[in-house]
Every structure is written in C-alpha cells, then in structure tokens.
Write an enzyme that holds these catalytic residues in place. Structure first.
Site, mmCIF file in Angstrom:
data_model
loop_
_atom_site.group_PDB
_atom_site.id
_atom_site.type_symbol
_atom_site.label_atom_id
_atom_site.label_comp_id
_atom_site.label_asym_id
_atom_site.label_seq_id
_atom_site.Cartn_x
_atom_site.Cartn_y
_atom_site.Cartn_z
ATOM 1 N N LYS A 186 11.961 6.501 -30.622
ATOM 2 C CA LYS A 186 12.414 7.549 -31.204
ATOM 3 C C LYS A 186 14.037 7.165 -31.792
ATOM 4 C CE LYS A 186 9.411 10.458 -30.365
ATOM 5 N NZ LYS A 186 8.692 11.142 -31.442
ATOM 6 N N TYR A 229 9.752 4.109 -25.434
ATOM 7 C CA TYR A 229 9.693 5.429 -25.960
ATOM 8 C C TYR A 229 11.073 5.813 -26.584
ATOM 9 C CZ TYR A 229 8.908 10.514 -26.763
ATOM 10 O OH TYR A 229 9.135 12.080 -27.376
#
Length: 257
Positions: free
Chosen positions: A166, A162
């Site tokens: 990002k 994750y």
C-alpha cells in the site's frame, strides 16, 4: 459560473471499479452510479458481478458486470476493451481490488507471498491505469482513484507485506499524478482505516485485535464501507479538478491517534 452541486455530477461519465462485487468497491460503485456514471462492476467471478449489476439496474442505475482477475494482464486488457465497446470510453478508474493472504510477522513472509501481494495490490493498478490512460486522454480528462490504506502510511504488526504494497501504491499514485497531469488526468489515493468488510474480517472478528485497533481511534469505532464513498465521489468529479497526487485518509483519526 457553474453551480457547485453540478460539479459533483457524473452524468455522461464511465467508471471502472475493480473488486466491486462487495465491500468498499461495491459501495463506491453504487455511489458513482447514483451520481449518474455508467459503472463497470468488476471482480473475479462473472456470476458475482452480474448479480451486483442486476441489483443496481433494479434501482434505476446504469451498470455492467465484467469479470476480471487483476493478476492476469490479458484479463485486464479485456476489461478495458469491453468497457470501451459497451460505453465508448473511460473517465474514472477505481483500483480497489486487493489481497492480503497472510496475517503474520515479517520474518515469516515468503517470496511467493510477496510476489502475490505486490502483483495484485501494485502491479495490477499500474497496468490497469496504463490501459485506461489512452481513453482518458482522448476524452480530455480522467480520474484515477487508488484505494490504498492507512497501513501504507503507518504499518501495524502482522501486516508487513500488505503495508509495503500500500505504501508502493501511494507512490504509484503520485507518479501517475506527476506524469499524467499535462493530459488532465488526475490520480489520488484514498487510505481507509479499519472498515467492516469480508476482506478485514480477520481483524474485526477477533475481539482482542478489534479492541486494539479501536482503542487507538479518536472516533472509537470501525467504519462501514459506505463511509468511503464521499471521498471517492469528490475525487471522481469536477469538484476535485485541482486535486491530484493527494493522499486522503478516511480512518477515524487513526493516523493522528
């Protein structure tokens, strides 16, 4: 000279917000609509987006629900085509839809997990931005707002892929800003910290994990989705006409903690 409050108006603007059936996406969609924008509420299920659009319309806001799974290129194209059919063009894109299917250490991540996260959190944002760009250019302006995360700047344990996605989204934002600025299309990233949403429930529903995060925050608490709206309204509006390529944290001081 225009009055500053007029520069925050979104009257006549059209916005697409992905992942808008709940949480941060819904809060931003409502804020854009309250400032006068016509808003496309988009998420995977038509029933969910219709419910939000109906809720907004009862409040006197202009909204239309269009279902779209952002991992499907054909659905992304349909989303843009239908938006233009309904409202005539696109001025604002908020890439909010995201996924994080696994909470665990990096050495346990699989290629399948990596591909799923990157496809939704990065690739879809690029493709949807590319699809919206011609309409924005034709209208003489545009604002792309990518919802990244503080995890893309300062990774936490168990959030590995994750965080990678990002970080990539932040770089995508800056690439969009550099390449599209000549057409008066701006791109900026918002990096929320810990927000109380269904998406982050694995963090805040675990008291030990929640305390670990909150103890690092100068403000000493997690945020509500509505606390992300102010930055989005600024970046969507003419008040932010000189802001592009920016990475704006709304994190309770996490990055300086």
């Amino acid at each position: 000279m225009s009055v500053i409050k007029d520069r925050f108006s979104l009257e006549g603007r059209v916005a697409i917000v992905s992942g808008a059936s709940k949480g941060i996406g819904k809060a931003i969609a409502r804020g854009l609509a309250e400032q006068g924008a016509s808003v496309i509420i988009s998420s995977r299920k038509q029933e969910a987006v219709d419910e939000v659009a109906a809720e907004f319309k009862k409040e006197g806001l202009e909204a239309t629900g269009i279902a779209c799974h952002v991992g499907d290129e054909a659905q992304l194209k349909n989303l843009v085509d239908r938006t233009i059919d309904v409202y005539g063009g696109i001025d604002i894109l908020v890439n909010n839809a995201a996924t994080n299917p696994v909470f665990g250490p990096l050495d346990q991540m699989t290629g399948e997990v990596f591909d799923k996260v990157m496809n939704v959190n990065v690739k879809a944002c690029m493709l949807l931005g590319n699809l919206c760009k011609p309409s924005m250019a034709a209208r003489g302006h545009g604002s792309v707002i990518n919802i990244a995360s503080v995890e893309g700047v300062k990774p936490s344990p168990m959030m590995s892929i994750y965080s990678v996605s990002k970080a990539a989204l932040i770089m995508l934002t800056q690439s969009q800003a550099r390449e599209w600025g000549s057409e008066n299309i701006r791109a900026n990233a918002i990096c929320p910290g810990l927000i109380q949403t269904k998406f982050s429930a694995a963090l805040w529903q675990n008291e030990q994990v929640l305390n670990h995060f909150v103890d690092q925050l100068p403000v000493g608490r997690m945020a509500q989705p509505e606390e992300m709206v102010g930055l989005a309204l600024y970046l969507a509006s003419d008040a932010a006409s000189y802001s592009t390529g920016g990475v704006f944290a709304a994190d309770g001081g996490y990055l300086v903690g």
